[in-house]
Write a protein that holds these residues in place. Structure first.
Motif, PDB file in Angstrom:
ATOM      1  N   ARG A 671      33.859  47.461  23.265  1.00  0.00           N
ATOM      2  CA  ARG A 671      33.541  46.079  23.578  1.00  0.00           C
ATOM      3  C   ARG A 671      32.683  46.248  24.602  1.00  0.00           C
ATOM      4  N   GLN A 672      31.867  44.904  24.896  1.00  0.00           N
ATOM      5  CA  GLN A 672      30.789  44.993  26.058  1.00  0.00           C
ATOM      6  C   GLN A 672      31.465  45.014  27.248  1.00  0.00           C
ATOM      7  N   LEU A 673      31.135  45.743  28.357  1.00  0.00           N
ATOM      8  CA  LEU A 673      31.861  45.741  29.460  1.00  0.00           C
ATOM      9  C   LEU A 673      30.852  45.852  30.772  1.00  0.00           C
ATOM     10  N   PHE A 674      31.243  45.452  31.862  1.00  0.00           N
ATOM     11  CA  PHE A 674      30.467  45.329  33.137  1.00  0.00           C
ATOM     12  C   PHE A 674      31.155  45.810  34.319  1.00  0.00           C
ATOM     13  N   LEU A 675      30.424  46.013  35.300  1.00  0.00           N
ATOM     14  CA  LEU A 675      30.942  46.430  36.539  1.00  0.00           C
ATOM     15  C   LEU A 675      31.991  45.656  37.050  1.00  0.00           C
ATOM     16  N   HIS A 676      32.325  44.485  37.111  1.00  0.00           N
ATOM     17  CA  HIS A 676      33.485  43.734  37.504  1.00  0.00           C
ATOM     18  C   HIS A 676      34.584  43.999  36.756  1.00  0.00           C
ATOM     19  N   HIS A 677      34.543  44.720  35.765  1.00  0.00           N
ATOM     20  CA  HIS A 677      36.035  45.109  35.039  1.00  0.00           C
ATOM     21  C   HIS A 677      36.408  46.180  36.123  1.00  0.00           C
ATOM     22  N   TYR A 678      35.697  46.748  36.771  1.00  0.00           N
ATOM     23  CA  TYR A 678      36.419  48.032  37.630  1.00  0.00           C
ATOM     24  C   TYR A 678      37.003  47.346  38.813  1.00  0.00           C
ATOM     25  N   PHE A 679      37.042  46.129  39.085  1.00  0.00           N
ATOM     26  CA  PHE A 679      37.506  45.629  40.445  1.00  0.00           C
ATOM     27  C   PHE A 679      38.905  45.574  40.732  1.00  0.00           C
ATOM     28  N   PRO A 680      39.702  45.537  39.723  1.00  0.00           N
ATOM     29  CA  PRO A 680      41.184  45.578  39.935  1.00  0.00           C
ATOM     30  C   PRO A 680      41.478  47.126  40.174  1.00  0.00           C
ATOM     31  N   ALA A 681      40.924  48.327  39.446  1.00  0.00           N
ATOM     32  CA  ALA A 681      41.048  49.429  39.926  1.00  0.00           C
ATOM     33  C   ALA A 681      40.667  49.834  41.355  1.00  0.00           C
ATOM     34  N   LEU A 682      39.280  49.108  41.732  1.00  0.00           N
ATOM     35  CA  LEU A 682      38.795  49.370  43.051  1.00  0.00           C
ATOM     36  C   LEU A 682      39.736  48.973  44.004  1.00  0.00           C
ATOM     37  N   TYR A 683      40.711  47.827  43.859  1.00  0.00           N
ATOM     38  CA  TYR A 683      41.546  47.324  44.806  1.00  0.00           C
ATOM     39  C   TYR A 683      42.468  48.560  45.119  1.00  0.00           C
ATOM     40  N   PHE A 684      42.992  49.145  43.983  1.00  0.00           N
ATOM     41  CA  PHE A 684      44.032  50.262  44.153  1.00  0.00           C
ATOM     42  C   PHE A 684      43.298  51.575  44.868  1.00  0.00           C
ATOM     43  N   ALA A 685      42.155  51.664  44.508  1.00  0.00           N
ATOM     44  CA  ALA A 685      41.502  52.740  45.290  1.00  0.00           C
ATOM     45  C   ALA A 685      40.980  52.429  46.732  1.00  0.00           C
ATOM     46  N   ILE A 686      40.869  51.464  47.084  1.00  0.00           N
ATOM     47  CA  ILE A 686      40.885  50.752  48.578  1.00  0.00           C
ATOM     48  C   ILE A 686      42.117  51.168  49.361  1.00  0.00           C
ATOM     49  N   LEU A 687      43.243  50.818  48.789  1.00  0.00           N
ATOM     50  CA  LEU A 687      44.396  51.013  49.433  1.00  0.00           C
ATOM     51  C   LEU A 687      44.678  52.434  49.543  1.00  0.00           C
ATOM     52  N   LEU A 688      44.324  53.132  48.571  1.00  0.00           N
ATOM     53  CA  LEU A 688      44.412  54.684  48.585  1.00  0.00           C
ATOM     54  C   LEU A 688      43.464  55.297  49.604  1.00  0.00           C
ATOM     55  N   THR A 689      42.488  54.901  49.618  1.00  0.00           N
ATOM     56  CA  THR A 689      41.624  55.231  50.963  1.00  0.00           C
ATOM     57  C   THR A 689      42.342  54.921  52.236  1.00  0.00           C
ATOM     58  N   ALA A 690      42.881  53.867  52.442  1.00  0.00           N
ATOM     59  CA  ALA A 690      43.455  53.728  53.539  1.00  0.00           C
ATOM     60  C   ALA A 690      44.709  54.690  53.767  1.00  0.00           C
ATOM     61  N   ALA A 691      45.513  54.815  52.667  1.00  0.00           N
ATOM     62  CA  ALA A 691      46.554  55.634  52.713  1.00  0.00           C
ATOM     63  C   ALA A 691      46.152  57.173  53.175  1.00  0.00           C
ATOM     64  N   ILE A 692      45.056  57.671  52.706  1.00  0.00           N
ATOM     65  CA  ILE A 692      44.485  58.930  52.767  1.00  0.00           C
ATOM     66  C   ILE A 692      44.123  58.875  54.413  1.00  0.00           C
ATOM     67  N   PHE A 693      43.570  57.865  54.830  1.00  0.00           N
ATOM     68  CA  PHE A 693      43.285  57.710  56.202  1.00  0.00           C
ATOM     69  C   PHE A 693      44.512  57.909  57.093  1.00  0.00           C
ATOM     70  N   ASP A 694      45.631  57.172  56.758  1.00  0.00           N
ATOM     71  CA  ASP A 694      47.046  57.245  57.410  1.00  0.00           C
ATOM     72  C   ASP A 694      47.424  58.780  57.438  1.00  0.00           C
ATOM     73  N   LEU A 695      47.149  59.526  56.238  1.00  0.00           N
ATOM     74  CA  LEU A 695      47.754  60.729  56.502  1.00  0.00           C
ATOM     75  C   LEU A 695      46.765  61.779  57.215  1.00  0.00           C
ATOM     76  N   ALA A 696      45.481  61.618  56.938  1.00  0.00           N
ATOM     77  CA  ALA A 696      44.585  62.427  57.909  1.00  0.00           C
ATOM     78  C   ALA A 696      44.637  61.992  59.223  1.00  0.00           C
ATOM     79  N   THR A 697      44.826  60.891  59.648  1.00  0.00           N
ATOM     80  CA  THR A 697      45.273  60.797  61.321  1.00  0.00           C
ATOM     81  C   THR A 697      46.306  60.896  61.754  1.00  0.00           C
ATOM     82  N   SER A 698      47.557  61.143  60.962  1.00  0.00           N
ATOM     83  CA  SER A 698      48.693  61.207  61.200  1.00  0.00           C
ATOM     84  C   SER A 698      49.110  62.024  62.722  1.00  0.00           C
ATOM     85  N   SER A 699      48.014  63.100  62.924  1.00  0.00           N
ATOM     86  CA  SER A 699      48.523  63.709  64.138  1.00  0.00           C
ATOM     87  C   SER A 699      47.595  63.201  65.331  1.00  0.00           C
ATOM     88  N   PHE A 700      46.860  62.042  65.111  1.00  0.00           N
ATOM     89  CA  PHE A 700      46.214  61.799  66.155  1.00  0.00           C
ATOM     90  C   PHE A 700      46.783  60.613  67.147  1.00  0.00           C
TER      91      PHE A 700
END
Length: 750
Positions: A671-700
């Motif tokens: 079916r016809q798809l648009f960029l906004h169909h990615y937004f729910p996945a983007l929400y999880f990706a942003i939370l994942l970005t924050a979680a990886i930041f938490d890991l990367a800065t855990s020794s700071f």
């Protein structure tokens, strides 16, 4: 300071809410294990943040963080509500979703591919604003008159977009991430241009993402309670709230089914781990299973069905969506009701003939001829009641046999395998077929169907059709042996050509008024060659003869039918659009969507590149790291015995599964798809970005960690501001427009 979510009254810290197996729980250090010595000392002091926590629905958050979170919410309100009334005209899909509010207000039935909840909420705001439903939202750029409360209607998606921000913060804290991490994640949500644009218009994506975020937050809260002590009041509360949120997200858009799948995978993981815990008796495991089945299956289905019941209660009048529904469904709408009609069909009956498939249009003819082929009178399928749908049943043509006087001759029921003809009442021509190809479906196994004849001409053998009864109504014992109104479903086989009267979703060109094509098909799909009689009149039938009518469909049958129509309509949206895109282009933000243009001002849906590309990098980073862990485990490395690695693997794994489930199903959709169909996945990706930041800065140290977060936040805010003219339809020059094209594929122009 790193205060945390903690179950009310808990005596010891709980492990993170990322569903670790029971055998790992004893390996988890206290939830403040990531703090340095100075932080631990500060928390031990009287009056510390840890000792001044305030409860929030079964979880606790430090009072200073509430103040921080309140400040973030105020900032999100400013970002999303700024100049909400501009543009003061219809933007992109406000054409559809604003129009639906008018249909609800007037109670006129319509069909849309999305469930009703978000549209009902927007309608509620419209009613609060005094909207009378008369404005039609018919085209992009149409100015809003003063009596349309479009700003209030836009405020609902905007406020729900604001609500996603604190939910992101609280979810990250519930996942045992640090306050600086939660701050980073929530501000990334706040300043994501694409999410802002979608939340400032009368669109459904903002409610969808809000309920997605709410579901994830409630699930994290439930998982925290589950690790403390199951079957408490708070445990049941969080589980029930998760179920309610699942029902709401599925009731906004069907993309919400991916959220249900995400929680379903997490639930199966929980139950699988419980099954392997020998300390959990089978009876207790079954109790866990039934509780989740009740709250995560039964409750969401109940919410989803309740939303449709409200939808049906409001839309009680006939509307432009009638043609999508079955005849039985249509009869339940005001203005579509049919009077009782005679049950028995006989020679001489004046009838209307309906197609069983393709939304049940009527066999129709009118005084216009085909432009090619035989040039005889057109036969079509027409979805609305009309005098040109009326036909009279005659006996099959025999040479030298005149037509009968049905007003005086004995009644003769139409039975199986009888040869009959159909005379069009208004034009006096007969339903006819011959060895001529139809003008549209020009193939050798289909013949043209026309209306043929003239005054004084009794017809020929090409007018004859053989009745073949397929099945009758189980409530009508006579309907399987002879034609009965509404009860008998049958096929009509042409006596000479052997083809069947047939219709499908092919439409005629303008010369056929874009009505549906009718042919005589030698290879007819049975479903498209089935017919039934809806109305019946006969001069000899009186008040003592049996009458029938449609049975009013139950809520369940209407619910199932509408969802089937939504599914088939959604799958049929395969036409190309100037700004459609495919899933592989979403990860790199290849192009956006032009929503609105006027006087060198644009509303162009584009994400914040810094946030978007960081989130994509976070997904790739975790997948590579997880692959490395698998390879190292194969070489007998014991990485997963380390509680620190297990914690972040569980957090990132949960969020990556959510991203994957909300993203990859689009690859199999035509079916016809648009960029906004990615937004729910983007929400999880942003939370994942924050979680990886938490890991990367855990020794700071906290100060350094906050500085790193500050740099990323400043970059995100600057990028948001740089692209804000596209988000808010602001003024800019040609130079600024050209400078904003970071990729050649971004197709906006000055």
């Amino acid at each position: 300071m790193a205060s945390e979510f903690r179950a009310r009254g808990a005596k010891q810290a709980s492990p993170p809410a990322t569903l670790p197996p029971p055998q790992y729980q004893s390996r988890y250090p206290p939830r403040d294990h990531h703090l340095d010595a100075d932080e631990r000392k500060a928390l031990a002091q009287p009056g510390s943040l840890k000792q001044s926590q305030h409860a929030f629905g079964g979880l606790r958050l430090a009072s200073s963080e509430w103040k921080l979170l309140a400040g973030i919410v105020v900032l999100a309100l400013c970002v999303r509500l700024y100049h909400l009334g501009w543009p003061a005209s219809v933007v992109f899909d406000e054409v559809h979703f604003g129009k639906f509010a008018g249909k609800y207000i007037h109670g006129r039935y319509y069909v849309d591919v999305h469930p009703p909840l978000a549209k009902l909420l927007i309608t509620f705001m419209a009613v609060l604003g005094g909207f009378n439903g008369e404005f039609d939202f018919k085209e992009i750029g149409l100015p809003y008159p003063s009596d349309v409360p479009y700003v209030l209607m836009r405020s609902l998606p905007a406020l729900m977009g604001v609500g996603v921000v604190p939910l992101a913060y609280l979810t990250l804290r519930g996942l045992d991430c640090r306050p600086a991490t939660a701050l980073l994640g929530s501000l990334f949500i706040t300043f994501e241009n694409g999410l802002i644009t979608q939340s400032r218009l009368i669109l459904l994506d903002s409610p969808l993402i809000f309920f997605t975020a709410l579901t994830v937050f409630c699930w994290v809260g439930f998982s925290n309670e589950n690790h403390q002590e199951p079957f408490t009041e708070d445990w049941w509360l969080w589980l029930a709230l998760t179920g309610l949120s699942l029902g709401a997200v599925a009731s906004c858009k069907w993309v919400g089914l991916f959220t249900i799948a995400t929680i379903g995978v997490a639930t199966m993981k929980q139950l699988w781990d419980l099954l392997g815990d020998l300390k959990v008796p089978p009876r207790v495991w079954m109790k866990h299973f039934l509780a989740r089945a009740l709250c995560l299956i039964v409750l969401p289905i109940t919410v989803y069905m309740a939303v449709f019941e409200i939808h049906f209660m409001v839309l009680q009048n006939s509307g432009d969506g009638d043609g999508f529904m079955s005849a039985q469904f249509q009869q339940s709408l005001k203005g579509k009701g049919m009077h009782d009609t005679w049950a028995d069909i006989s020679l001489g009956s004046e009838i209307t003939l309906r197609h069983v498939n393709t939304q049940g249009g009527y066999l129709h003819s009118h005084e216009h001829n085909y432009p090619t082929g035989s040039n005889q009178q057109q036969i079509t399928l027409y979805p609305h009641k009309d005098g040109n749908n009326n036909w009279r049943i005659l006996a099959g043509h025999s040479e030298g046999q005149p037509d009968h006087d049905f007003a005086t001759e004995p009644i003769k029921w139409v039975s199986n395998l009888m040869s009959i003809r159909f005379e069009h009442i208004s034009t006096k021509r007969r339903l006819h077929s011959h060895d001529v190809r139809p003008p549209v479906s020009d193939v050798d196994f289909q013949n043209e169907v026309s209306a043929y004849g003239f005054p004084g001409f009794v017809g020929d053998a090409n007018d004859n059709w053989i009745v073949e009864i397929e099945y009758g109504d189980s409530h009508d014992k006579h309907s399987s042996g002879r034609l009965r109104t509404l009860g008998t479903v049958f096929r009509l086989r042409h006596a000479l050509q052997g083809c069947y009267l047939f219709s499908h979703k092919v439409k005629l060109p303008e010369w056929g008024f874009e009505q549906q094509e009718v042919t005589c098909n030698k290879n007819a799909v049975k479903a498209n060659s089935l017919w039934y009689i809806e109305t019946n009149e006969h001069p000899q039938l009186g008040e003592n003869d049996e009458k029938v009518n449609y049975r009013r469909p139950s809520f369940l049958s209407r619910f199932l039918e509408l969802n089937h129509v939504m599914w088939t309509t959604n799958a049929g949206l395969t036409d190309r659009h100037a700004f459609d895109s495919r899933p592989e282009s979403w990860l790199t933000l290849k192009r956006g969507i032009n929503f609105w243009v006027r006087d060198h001002r644009h509303v162009y849906l584009i994400g914040n590149p810094v946030i978007w590309w960081l989130s994509t990098a976070a997904v790739v980073t975790y997948l590579l790291a997880r692959g490395l862990l698998v390879l190292r485990a194969k070489r007998q490395y014991k990485d997963l015995n380390n509680s620190f690695i297990v914690k972040y693997d569980q957090i990132c794994g949960f969020l990556t599964i959510g991203w994957f489930i909300h993203y990859f199903p689009f690859f199999i959709m035509s079916r016809q798809l648009f960029l906004h169909h990615y937004f729910p996945a983007l929400y999880f990706a942003i939370l994942l970005t924050a979680a990886i930041f938490d890991l990367a800065t855990s020794s700071f140290k906290p100060k350094i960690r906050l500085q790193v977060a500050g740099v990323l936040i400043v970059a995100a805010v600057w990028t948001w501001w740089h692209f804000s003219p596209l988000t808010y339809a602001g003024e800019w020059t040609r130079g600024k427009c050209d400078a904003a094209k970071w990729r050649k594929t971004w197709d906006f122009s000055w």
